[in-house]
Motif scaffolding. Structure first.
Motif, PDB file in Angstrom:
ATOM      1  N   ASN A  73       0.571  -1.199  -0.049  1.00  0.00           N
ATOM      2  CA  ASN A  73       0.004   0.024  -0.010  1.00  0.00           C
ATOM      3  C   ASN A  73       0.798   1.180   0.152  1.00  0.00           C
ATOM      4  O   ASN A  73       0.472   2.093  -0.730  1.00  0.00           O
ATOM      5  N   GLN A  74       2.109   1.271   0.778  1.00  0.00           N
ATOM      6  CA  GLN A  74       2.834   2.538   0.829  1.00  0.00           C
ATOM      7  C   GLN A  74       3.573   2.504  -0.701  1.00  0.00           C
ATOM      8  O   GLN A  74       3.678   3.805  -1.039  1.00  0.00           O
TER       9      GLN A  74
ATOM     10  N   HIS B  33       0.869   4.150  -2.636  1.00  0.00           N
ATOM     11  CA  HIS B  33       0.733   5.654  -2.226  1.00  0.00           C
ATOM     12  C   HIS B  33       1.851   6.360  -2.960  1.00  0.00           C
ATOM     13  O   HIS B  33       1.596   7.682  -3.243  1.00  0.00           O
TER      14      HIS B  33
END
Length: 524
Positions: free
Chosen positions: A458-459, A462
């Motif tokens: 997810n990072q 992002h």
């Protein structure tokens, strides 16, 4: 002959750490029993006790109902138990036959005679034929592809006439095709009456091959009776392969986990990283990167797929200034990075998640707070060339620990006391807490659990969505497919093709093995 194995109350401690806590497992003859758990859950520790490399502090091992004590692998082999380790135990400069004979040599002419090489070759050929595991007894191991080396390890165990085979993370370095071949071999061995313990954290493979599944979390087996929705086999303390991947992941971690990378379509912008004609040698002076060209744009993830050892490490090290290139250019927004130091590359706006966090990512004797500013410790407000400013360092660490969900008792704890997944989060937090033009992430989730994998993925997305160009290098094909907007497949130092993540896995797997299909040629 078929073998039934029971582990009763196996407990192993290392100081205050309880690696295995009263574990019970039963493995029936002719079954594939998957041992599933996060990295650090205690799977390998348990199997090392079964193979005689460690001895349990409590509990007992029973083979066909008879208690056994294994003081060494020799004792385990004598009881009919063999093990193929995650990192192959082969001598590269020996032939296949010599490796298989090693430790069980047959000699002619008495105790001081000579090695019976003809018998060694014959044993290899007979075992290969019997179990459908073709290997060339005269080939040097160093000249064999990884999948063939693994077959050698399995043949080596089977020549010892073992009836239970432990496979520790056997697919970690295989292409998808080699993985499918191994699963077929496992099934055929089970059909002959061999029992197999399959240690892994890859849910797709477990569901494809396992007859029963034991889940270990934090050193303990997860009791099926507590999870009625997972189609358990409570009589034997295990789970059915019909249990969904999402449920198995939740059992491993202790909470719900998303196994899919959630992302919107990318919107690539300007060229940020441009590599042209790059040539790099490895530590032995052999060409590891052979005239590589690639481009990474802002707002996209370029994934590099390939079996480990095909030049990916050297490529990343050259980009990061850790290894000198022989020829070619590396440009970051039209600025040449070739010949720059690693510090200069980082200061140019490049974030770096190295493939080996212990070697290149963290300083284990430093605190979490100190590790979070390793790149910028001499910049305001954290310090200058003469001193550090503890206050801003501590304040920033508290923010990063909260933002990146780093599980630590305190930012002042040393990084070496953290789990592998949380050490990786420290690296990710450090590299993504400053403005970046390019993020280079090499094996970003190696050795971390599925919960941490979800967070790190997810990072990365992002960061992509914030407009950063992202280069991800991973030997896990599922990870590359899930993260990448484009996939470059690397084989023997070259980029064979750049394909879409929608490309069938089989086609990408062929490219990873060096086979260029017509479809791949059309995408170049």
């Amino acid at each position: 002959m078929p073998l039934r194995l029971e582990l009763r109350g196996i407990t192993k401690r290392f100081g205050d750490l309880v690696a295995n806590d009263h574990i019970d497992i039963t493995v029936e003859p002719g079954e594939v029993h998957a041992l599933l758990g996060e990295n650090g859950a205690g799977k390998s520790t348990l199997m090392n006790q079964l193979y005689g490399l460690l001895q349990p502090d409590e509990g007992e091992i029973l083979v066909d109902g008879e208690p056994k004590v294994f003081r060494s692998p020799r004792d385990a082999i004598a009881a009919g138990i063999g093990m193929v380790h995650q990192h192959f135990m082969l001598v590269p400069v020996f032939t296949v036959a010599e490796n298989i004979a090693l430790g069980a040599e047959e000699v002619r002419g008495g105790p001081l005679g000579w090695l019976d090489r003809r018998r060694s070759r014959r044993d290899v050929l007979e075992t290969s034929k019997r179990y459908g595991l073709p290997v060339d007894p005269d080939a040097l191991v160093e000249n064999l592809p990884v999948g063939s080396q693994q077959r050698v390890e399995i043949v080596k165990a089977l020549t010892r006439e073992v009836d239970l085979l432990i496979l520790d993370e056997p697919t970690a370095v295989l292409t998808p095709q080699e993985t499918d071949e191994l699963l077929a071999v496992m099934r055929s061995l089970a059909e002959t009456g061999k029992s197999i313990v399959f240690i892994t954290h890859k849910l797709r493979e477990v569901k494809a091959i396992a007859d029963r599944i034991t889940v270990i979390r934090r050193g303990r087996t997860v009791a099926p009776s507590n999870h009625p929705a997972t189609a358990p086999d409570p009589a034997k303390g295990s789970f059915s392969p019909d249990t969904s991947a999402d449920e198995l992941a939740a059992l491993m971690v202790g909470r719900d986990v998303s196994l899919e990378v959630t992302k919107t379509p990318s919107d690539p912008g300007r060229e940020v990283l441009k590599v042209s004609g790059l040539i790099v040698d490895d530590d032995r002076g052999t060409r590891a990167v052979d005239r590589v060209d690639l481009v990474v744009r802002s707002g996209e993830v370029l994934g590099i797929a390939g079996v480990q050892g095909n030049g990916q490490t050297e490529l990343v090290e050259a980009i990061m200034g850790l290894r000198e290139s022989r020829a070619g250019t590396i440009e970051l927004e039209d600025k040449n990075l070739a010949g720059r130091t690693t510090k200069q590359v980082l200061r140019a706006g490049v974030g770096y998640v190295p493939e080996d966090r212990s070697l290149d990512g963290v300083v284990k004797d430093f605190t979490v707070a100190e590790n979070l500013v390793l790149d910028i410790y001499d910049q305001a407000p954290f310090g200058n060339r003469f001193k550090l400013n503890p206050g801003p360092i501590a304040e920033s660490a508290r923010e990063r620990v909260s933002q990146f969900d780093i599980r630590t008792s305190s930012p002042q704890s040393t990084v070496g006391t953290l789990s592998g997944g949380n050490q990786q989060k420290v690296v990710v937090a450090r590299e993504m807490s400053r403005p970046l033009k390019l993020l280079v992430a090499a094996q970003p989730t190696r050795g971390v659990d599925v919960g941490s994998i979800e967070f790190i993925h997810n990072q990365i997305i992002h960061e992509r969505d914030a407009g950063t160009a992202v280069l991800v290098v991973s030997s896990e094909l599922d990870e590359v497919v899930g993260l990448a907007d484009r996939i470059a497949v690397m084989y023997r130092g070259r980029i064979l093709a750049v394909v879409s993540p929608d490309t069938p896995r089989e086609e990408i797997g062929l490219l990873m093995a060096g086979v260029v299909t017509r479809e791949a040629e059309d995408t170049e």
